[in-house]
Design an enzyme around this catalytic site. Structure first.
Site, mmCIF file in Angstrom:
data_model
loop_
_atom_site.group_PDB
_atom_site.id
_atom_site.type_symbol
_atom_site.label_atom_id
_atom_site.label_comp_id
_atom_site.label_asym_id
_atom_site.label_seq_id
_atom_site.Cartn_x
_atom_site.Cartn_y
_atom_site.Cartn_z
ATOM 1 N N HIS A 1 -1.604 -5.495 1.301
ATOM 2 C CA HIS A 1 -2.819 -6.253 1.004
ATOM 3 C C HIS A 1 -2.447 -7.641 0.504
ATOM 4 C CE1 HIS A 1 -6.626 -7.514 -0.751
ATOM 5 N NE2 HIS A 1 -5.901 -7.941 -1.765
ATOM 6 N N TYR B 1 -12.428 -3.704 -3.246
ATOM 7 C CA TYR B 1 -12.977 -3.774 -1.888
ATOM 8 C C TYR B 1 -14.507 -3.777 -1.909
ATOM 9 C CZ TYR B 1 -8.362 -2.857 0.288
ATOM 10 O OH TYR B 1 -7.067 -2.932 0.737
ATOM 11 N N ASN C 1 -1.830 -0.280 7.433
ATOM 12 C CA ASN C 1 -1.275 -1.622 7.671
ATOM 13 C C ASN C 1 -0.427 -2.152 6.508
ATOM 14 O OD1 ASN C 1 -3.381 -2.210 5.977
ATOM 15 N ND2 ASN C 1 -4.387 -3.691 7.303
ATOM 16 N N GLU D 1 -8.860 -10.526 -8.217
ATOM 17 C CA GLU D 1 -7.995 -9.358 -8.019
ATOM 18 C C GLU D 1 -6.877 -9.295 -9.061
ATOM 19 O OE1 GLU D 1 -6.867 -9.737 -3.870
ATOM 20 O OE2 GLU D 1 -8.937 -9.415 -3.213
ATOM 21 N N LYS E 1 0.839 -1.206 0.000
ATOM 22 C CA LYS E 1 0.000 0.000 0.000
ATOM 23 C C LYS E 1 0.874 1.256 0.000
ATOM 24 C CE LYS E 1 -3.808 -2.419 2.349
ATOM 25 N NZ LYS E 1 -4.642 -2.487 3.587
HETATM 26 P P1 GDP Z 1 -7.432 -7.471 5.015
HETATM 27 O O1 GDP Z 1 -7.954 -8.513 4.064
HETATM 28 O O2 GDP Z 1 -6.625 -8.069 6.132
HETATM 29 O O3 GDP Z 1 -6.684 -6.355 4.331
HETATM 30 O O4 GDP Z 1 -8.715 -6.818 5.744
HETATM 31 P P2 GDP Z 1 -10.153 -6.427 5.149
HETATM 32 O O5 GDP Z 1 -10.354 -7.007 3.792
HETATM 33 O O6 GDP Z 1 -11.151 -6.734 6.208
HETATM 34 O O7 GDP Z 1 -10.072 -4.834 5.040
HETATM 35 C C1 GDP Z 1 -9.369 -4.217 3.997
HETATM 36 C C2 GDP Z 1 -8.557 -3.080 4.562
HETATM 37 O O8 GDP Z 1 -9.428 -2.087 5.096
HETATM 38 C C3 GDP Z 1 -7.645 -3.453 5.744
HETATM 39 O O9 GDP Z 1 -6.404 -3.976 5.341
HETATM 40 C C4 GDP Z 1 -7.491 -2.127 6.440
HETATM 41 O O10 GDP Z 1 -6.503 -1.300 5.822
HETATM 42 C C5 GDP Z 1 -8.864 -1.487 6.235
HETATM 43 N N1 GDP Z 1 -9.731 -1.769 7.387
HETATM 44 C C6 GDP Z 1 -10.397 -2.904 7.669
HETATM 45 N N2 GDP Z 1 -11.104 -2.787 8.796
HETATM 46 C C7 GDP Z 1 -10.883 -1.522 9.244
HETATM 47 C C8 GDP Z 1 -11.345 -0.781 10.366
HETATM 48 O O11 GDP Z 1 -12.108 -1.268 11.205
HETATM 49 N N3 GDP Z 1 -10.886 0.511 10.481
HETATM 50 C C9 GDP Z 1 -10.034 1.068 9.571
HETATM 51 N N4 GDP Z 1 -9.622 2.331 9.747
HETATM 52 N N5 GDP Z 1 -9.588 0.402 8.504
HETATM 53 C C10 GDP Z 1 -10.013 -0.880 8.344
HETATM 54 MG MG MG Z 2 -9.410 -8.395 2.589
#
Ligand code: GDP
Ligand code: MG
Length: 152
Positions: free
Chosen positions: A118, A52, A115, A129, A12
């Site tokens: 991805h 997303y 974080n 993707e 990212k």
């Molecule tokens: P990943 O697959 O581990 O990346 O997680 P997800 O697919 O659930 O979410 C995609 C991305 O959205 C995450 O990597 C985070 O950067 C962001 N994200 C997810 N949940 C949260 C949240 O509760 N708060 C915030 N600020 N960002 C979030």
């Molecule tokens: Mg994800």
């Protein structure tokens, strides 16, 4: 188990700007995975809405969009045995505070919204993707000379 499974891994904008991307390439490469595609690119909003798609209704979605468009992303595709699941393990948990030391997020991040990386969460999503981020001709076909030393 297939050695040709593929996953989509993207460093990212924060991971690019902080210079963590070489560490990501090193970890995937040294584990034994084969790099199939790589490019530094700005993610467009329309692409991110598809990428997303399951998160568009979340309260954090607008901030996720601005985070992901705040700078270039290093988009990559990796191939190898169980690479989707193994890749998620290399990344660590979504929340860096819950990521074990030794994982990428556990070693280099603190906030969910920063974080740094991805990784696809299923083979099905990985294929979706990869097709979203790369054209077919950007996936490079070559023989990984290391394979004799990686696979039994
Ligand atoms: P990943 O697959 O581990 O990346 O997680 P997800 O697919 O659930 O979410 C995609 C991305 O959205 C995450 O990597 C985070 O950067 C962001 N994200 C997810 N949940 C949260 C949240 O509760 N708060 C915030 N600020 N960002 C979030
Ligand atoms: Mg994800």
């Amino acid at each position: 188990m297939s050695n040709t499974e593929r996953t989509f891994i993207a460093v990212k904008p924060d991971g690019v700007q902080r210079g963590i991307f070489p560490e990501v390439l090193r970890r995937f490469s040294q584990k034994g995975f084969k790099l199939v595609a790589i490019k530094l690119t700005y993610a467009k909003e329309e692409l991110l809405k598809e990428h997303y798609a399951d998160l568009t209704s979340k309260p954090f979605f607008p901030s996720l969009l601005s985070y992901m468009t705040s700078g270039p992303v290093l988009a990559t595709v990796w191939e190898g045995k169980d690479v989707v699941k193994q890749g998620r393990a290399l990344l660590g948990a979504t929340n860096p505070l819950q990521s074990a030391p030794g994982t990428i997020r556990g070693d280099f991040a603190l906030d969910m919204g920063r974080n740094i990386i991805h990784g696809s969460d299923s083979v099905e999503n990985a294929n979706k993707e990869i097709a979203l981020w790369f054209k077919k001709e950007e996936l490079v076909d070559y023989k990984a000379e290391m394979y004799g030393w990686i696979y039994e």
